[in-house]
Write a protein that holds these residues in place. Structure first.
Motif, PDB file in Angstrom:
ATOM      1  N   ALA A 127       0.818  -1.222   0.000  1.00 55.61           N
ATOM      2  CA  ALA A 127       0.000   0.000   0.000  1.00 55.61           C
ATOM      3  C   ALA A 127       0.843   1.260   0.000  1.00 55.61           C
ATOM      4  O   ALA A 127       2.015   1.265   0.400  1.00 55.61           O
ATOM      5  N   ASP A 128       0.232   2.344  -0.444  1.00 56.21           N
ATOM      6  CA  ASP A 128       0.842   3.668  -0.352  1.00 56.21           C
ATOM      7  C   ASP A 128       0.437   4.362   0.947  1.00 56.21           C
ATOM      8  O   ASP A 128       1.176   5.194   1.474  1.00 56.21           O
ATOM      9  N   ALA A 129      -0.766   4.034   1.442  1.00 55.24           N
ATOM     10  CA  ALA A 129      -1.266   4.690   2.654  1.00 55.24           C
ATOM     11  C   ALA A 129      -2.140   3.730   3.439  1.00 55.24           C
ATOM     12  O   ALA A 129      -2.672   2.756   2.901  1.00 55.24           O
ATOM     13  N   LEU A 130      -2.290   4.021   4.713  1.00 52.42           N
ATOM     14  CA  LEU A 130      -3.138   3.244   5.617  1.00 52.42           C
ATOM     15  C   LEU A 130      -3.988   4.200   6.431  1.00 52.42           C
ATOM     16  O   LEU A 130      -3.536   5.280   6.803  1.00 52.42           O
ATOM     17  N   ILE A 131      -5.218   3.791   6.717  1.00 54.19           N
ATOM     18  CA  ILE A 131      -6.128   4.584   7.547  1.00 54.19           C
ATOM     19  C   ILE A 131      -6.625   3.723   8.691  1.00 54.19           C
ATOM     20  O   ILE A 131      -7.121   2.614   8.484  1.00 54.19           O
ATOM     21  N   GLU A 132      -6.479   4.233   9.913  1.00 56.55           N
ATOM     22  CA  GLU A 132      -7.055   3.569  11.090  1.00 56.55           C
ATOM     23  C   GLU A 132      -7.643   4.630  12.006  1.00 56.55           C
ATOM     24  O   GLU A 132      -7.162   5.754  12.069  1.00 56.55           O
ATOM     25  N   GLY A 133      -8.698   4.233  12.746  1.00 53.79           N
ATOM     26  CA  GLY A 133      -9.385   5.207  13.586  1.00 53.79           C
ATOM     27  C   GLY A 133      -9.642   4.720  15.001  1.00 53.79           C
ATOM     28  O   GLY A 133     -10.622   5.120  15.627  1.00 53.79           O
ATOM     29  N   PHE A 134      -8.743   3.863  15.530  1.00 53.04           N
ATOM     30  CA  PHE A 134      -8.910   3.351  16.886  1.00 53.04           C
ATOM     31  C   PHE A 134      -8.347   4.326  17.918  1.00 53.04           C
ATOM     32  O   PHE A 134      -7.631   5.262  17.573  1.00 53.04           O
ATOM     33  N   ARG A 135      -8.632   4.049  19.188  1.00 51.79           N
ATOM     34  CA  ARG A 135      -7.984   4.820  20.249  1.00 51.79           C
ATOM     35  C   ARG A 135      -6.474   4.571  20.205  1.00 51.79           C
ATOM     36  O   ARG A 135      -6.020   3.514  19.761  1.00 51.79           O
ATOM     37  N   PRO A 136      -5.674   5.524  20.690  1.00 52.20           N
ATOM     38  CA  PRO A 136      -4.226   5.328  20.695  1.00 52.20           C
ATOM     39  C   PRO A 136      -3.843   4.027  21.413  1.00 52.20           C
ATOM     40  O   PRO A 136      -4.360   3.713  22.475  1.00 52.20           O
ATOM     41  N   GLY A 137      -2.951   3.279  20.786  1.00 49.85           N
ATOM     42  CA  GLY A 137      -2.450   2.051  21.382  1.00 49.85           C
ATOM     43  C   GLY A 137      -3.103   0.784  20.884  1.00 49.85           C
ATOM     44  O   GLY A 137      -2.530  -0.306  21.003  1.00 49.85           O
ATOM     45  N   VAL A 138      -4.306   0.883  20.314  1.00 44.97           N
ATOM     46  CA  VAL A 138      -5.024  -0.323  19.875  1.00 44.97           C
ATOM     47  C   VAL A 138      -4.287  -0.997  18.718  1.00 44.97           C
ATOM     48  O   VAL A 138      -4.104  -2.234  18.710  1.00 44.97           O
ATOM     49  N   MET A 139      -3.874  -0.227  17.729  1.00 39.66           N
ATOM     50  CA  MET A 139      -3.168  -0.815  16.589  1.00 39.66           C
ATOM     51  C   MET A 139      -1.837  -1.430  17.024  1.00 39.66           C
ATOM     52  O   MET A 139      -1.414  -2.466  16.496  1.00 39.66           O
ATOM     53  N   GLU A 140      -1.179  -0.814  18.002  1.00 43.46           N
ATOM     54  CA  GLU A 140       0.065  -1.372  18.520  1.00 43.46           C
ATOM     55  C   GLU A 140      -0.181  -2.732  19.166  1.00 43.46           C
ATOM     56  O   GLU A 140       0.600  -3.674  18.983  1.00 43.46           O
ATOM     57  N   LYS A 141      -1.278  -2.846  19.922  1.00 49.32           N
ATOM     58  CA  LYS A 141      -1.603  -4.119  20.569  1.00 49.32           C
ATOM     59  C   LYS A 141      -1.913  -5.203  19.537  1.00 49.32           C
ATOM     60  O   LYS A 141      -1.646  -6.384  19.768  1.00 49.32           O
ATOM     61  N   LEU A 142      -2.465  -4.798  18.397  1.00 55.31           N
ATOM     62  CA  LEU A 142      -2.764  -5.753  17.340  1.00 55.31           C
ATOM     63  C   LEU A 142      -1.511  -6.177  16.570  1.00 55.31           C
ATOM     64  O   LEU A 142      -1.545  -7.155  15.820  1.00 55.31           O
ATOM     65  N   GLY A 143      -0.436  -5.434  16.753  1.00 51.61           N
ATOM     66  CA  GLY A 143       0.770  -5.701  15.980  1.00 51.61           C
ATOM     67  C   GLY A 143       0.808  -4.978  14.660  1.00 51.61           C
ATOM     68  O   GLY A 143       1.580  -5.332  13.761  1.00 51.61           O
ATOM     69  N   LEU A 144      -0.029  -3.944  14.547  1.00 52.46           N
ATOM     70  CA  LEU A 144      -0.116  -3.183  13.302  1.00 52.46           C
ATOM     71  C   LEU A 144       0.174  -1.699  13.510  1.00 52.46           C
ATOM     72  O   LEU A 144      -0.299  -0.847  12.767  1.00 52.46           O
ATOM     73  N   GLY A 145       0.947  -1.386  14.543  1.00 49.65           N
ATOM     74  CA  GLY A 145       1.325  -0.002  14.775  1.00 49.65           C
ATOM     75  C   GLY A 145       2.282   0.500  13.715  1.00 49.65           C
ATOM     76  O   GLY A 145       2.731  -0.245  12.823  1.00 49.65           O
ATOM     77  N   PRO A 146       2.637   1.778  13.785  1.00 57.64           N
ATOM     78  CA  PRO A 146       3.520   2.360  12.763  1.00 57.64           C
ATOM     79  C   PRO A 146       4.863   1.648  12.610  1.00 57.64           C
ATOM     80  O   PRO A 146       5.358   1.495  11.487  1.00 57.64           O
ATOM     81  N   LYS A 147       5.454   1.192  13.713  1.00 50.52           N
ATOM     82  CA  LYS A 147       6.798   0.592  13.610  1.00 50.52           C
ATOM     83  C   LYS A 147       6.821  -0.651  12.721  1.00 50.52           C
ATOM     84  O   LYS A 147       7.604  -0.713  11.767  1.00 50.52           O
ATOM     85  N   PRO A 148       5.999  -1.671  12.996  1.00 44.58           N
ATOM     86  CA  PRO A 148       6.050  -2.844  12.118  1.00 44.58           C
ATOM     87  C   PRO A 148       5.573  -2.556  10.692  1.00 44.58           C
ATOM     88  O   PRO A 148       6.083  -3.153   9.736  1.00 44.58           O
ATOM     89  N   CYS A 149       4.622  -1.632  10.554  1.00 48.55           N
ATOM     90  CA  CYS A 149       4.117  -1.333   9.210  1.00 48.55           C
ATOM     91  C   CYS A 149       5.147  -0.572   8.382  1.00 48.55           C
ATOM     92  O   CYS A 149       5.357  -0.875   7.197  1.00 48.55           O
ATOM     93  N   LEU A 150       5.826   0.392   8.999  1.00 47.63           N
ATOM     94  CA  LEU A 150       6.854   1.141   8.273  1.00 47.63           C
ATOM     95  C   LEU A 150       8.105   0.298   8.057  1.00 47.63           C
ATOM     96  O   LEU A 150       8.842   0.515   7.096  1.00 47.63           O
ATOM     97  N   ALA A 151       8.339  -0.659   8.952  1.00 44.64           N
ATOM     98  CA  ALA A 151       9.453  -1.579   8.730  1.00 44.64           C
ATOM     99  C   ALA A 151       9.188  -2.434   7.497  1.00 44.64           C
ATOM    100  O   ALA A 151      10.100  -2.744   6.719  1.00 44.64           O
TER     101      ALA A 151
END
Length: 362
Positions: free
Chosen positions: A77-101
């Motif tokens: 993808a070129d872009a991603l959109i998420e609208g959860f509370r802060p920290g939810v995507m990180e708990k799922l393993g889809l936070g910025p760090k693994p995605c940008l890696a």
């Protein structure tokens, strides 16, 4: 306009899906990761018009295999959109760090009410709460009445979705130029406050009062709505003197001494009452016919169905009935591209095709 741009959207509510719809309207390939459970939020349809033009893949992000599939898809993808509370995507393993890696050029769009980092970041809220605290709600009423604003428009859409779209587009341009991705922190609180800057310019000249009903645009008799004889409403906002003069001429008030003093604040309440009596004497459509085509800056207040039937829409075709659902067409328009949306998908409709494309994203 965005052909060749792929956006992955994590299923959510309100401003996130709206922003993704806007990008799909502009031609992006938007893939929504819907929940496999198929649970529909109360009050929302199974096939939402906010999903028009998108493709759908159904995944369980708590399942390791589906999580890896999501990461592989994000990698294309070129872009991603998420609208959860802060920290939810990180708990799922889809936070910025693994995605940008996985995808260093990814523009990672985050949609929240209070922002990723704030004293209220972890607390719940809705459109009205965000714009109340940002200052954007303050002028949304007449004097001595509680502020009231159109539901979801000022906050979720204006201050939220559209600022997320702007941030994503800026991030995409930057990524194309530098090869570096970024994280877009779009907070409704921030965006709705930013929209106030137009009004804040009036504060510089003393035309924006902290008291509702005493500012240049929220107090005058020539900047409000009036009730007509049939219970309909008419809007009036003839700010500039030349438009105000035409307004008075049409109403037969051009020689009235008090109406001639357009910006005298002490007269506004009485002149408002006089105009209220005038507009209450005839039905809305009468006033629409009287002012239509003039520069008096007067227009009837229509509901969406009436707006579809109005001559303005006959020409612009802004309101359309698509698959039995009344909805507004894409905006803005472009001289060399025609909007022709795909219908909203069923949940997981494109799962098989998307899985087949992950190893061959383009």
């Amino acid at each position: 306009m965005l052909k060749g741009i792929r956006v992955v959207e994590i299923e959510g509510l309100g401003p996130g899906p709206f922003a993704a719809m806007q990008l799909a309207d502009l031609g992006a390939d938007v893939i929504t990761i819907h929940r496999k459970s198929g649970a529909v939020t109360p009050g929302m349809p199974e096939r939402s018009l906010l999903d028009r033009g998108k493709r759908s893949i159904a995944l369980d992000l708590k399942d390791p295999d589906d999580l890896e599939t999501a990461l592989c898809l994000i990698g294309t993808a070129d872009a991603l959109i998420e609208g959860f509370r802060p920290g939810v995507m990180e708990k799922l393993g889809l936070g910025p760090k693994p995605c940008l890696a996985r995808n260093p050029k990814l523009v990672y769009g985050r949609m929240t009410g209070w922002g990723q980092d704030s004293p209220l970041a972890d607390t719940a809220g809705h459109d009205l709460n965000y714009i109340a605290l940002s200052g954007a709600l303050w002028y949304a009423s007449h004097p001595n009445q509680p502020p009231q604003t159109p539901a979801t428009l000022v906050g979720d859409i204006g201050g939220g979705a559209m600022y997320l779209v702007a941030g994503l587009l800026a991030g995409l341009i930057n990524a194309q130029r530098t090869g570096e991705g970024t994280v877009v922190d779009a907070a409704i609180y921030d965006g709705s406050a930013h929209m106030m800057n137009l009004l804040m310019t009036m504060r510089q000249t003393g035309n924006l009062s902290d008291t509702r009903g005493e500012s240049l645009l929220d107090g005058p008799h020539w900047s409000r709505t009036y009730t007509c004889a049939d219970g309909g409403f008419i809007s009036v906002q003839c700010l500039e003197p030349k438009f105000y003069a035409q307004f008075l001429q049409i109403l037969g008030l051009a020689k009235d001494a008090e109406f001639q003093i357009q910006y005298e604040r002490t007269l506004w309440p009485d002149l408002t009452q006089r105009l209220a009596e005038i507009f209450a004497s005839q039905p809305r459509d009468h006033w629409d016919a009287v002012f239509r085509g003039t520069d008096a800056c007067v227009a009837p207040v229509l509901n969406p169905q009436e707006a579809q039937e109005h001559p303005m829409n006959t020409h612009r075709n802004t309101w359309q009935d698509i698959d039995g659902t009344l909805q507004a067409a894409a905006a803005p328009r472009f001289s060399n591209h025609q909007w022709n949306p795909r219908p909203s998908p069923t949940r997981g409709e494109h799962t098989k095709d998307i899985l087949a494309q992950i190893n061959d994203p383009r």
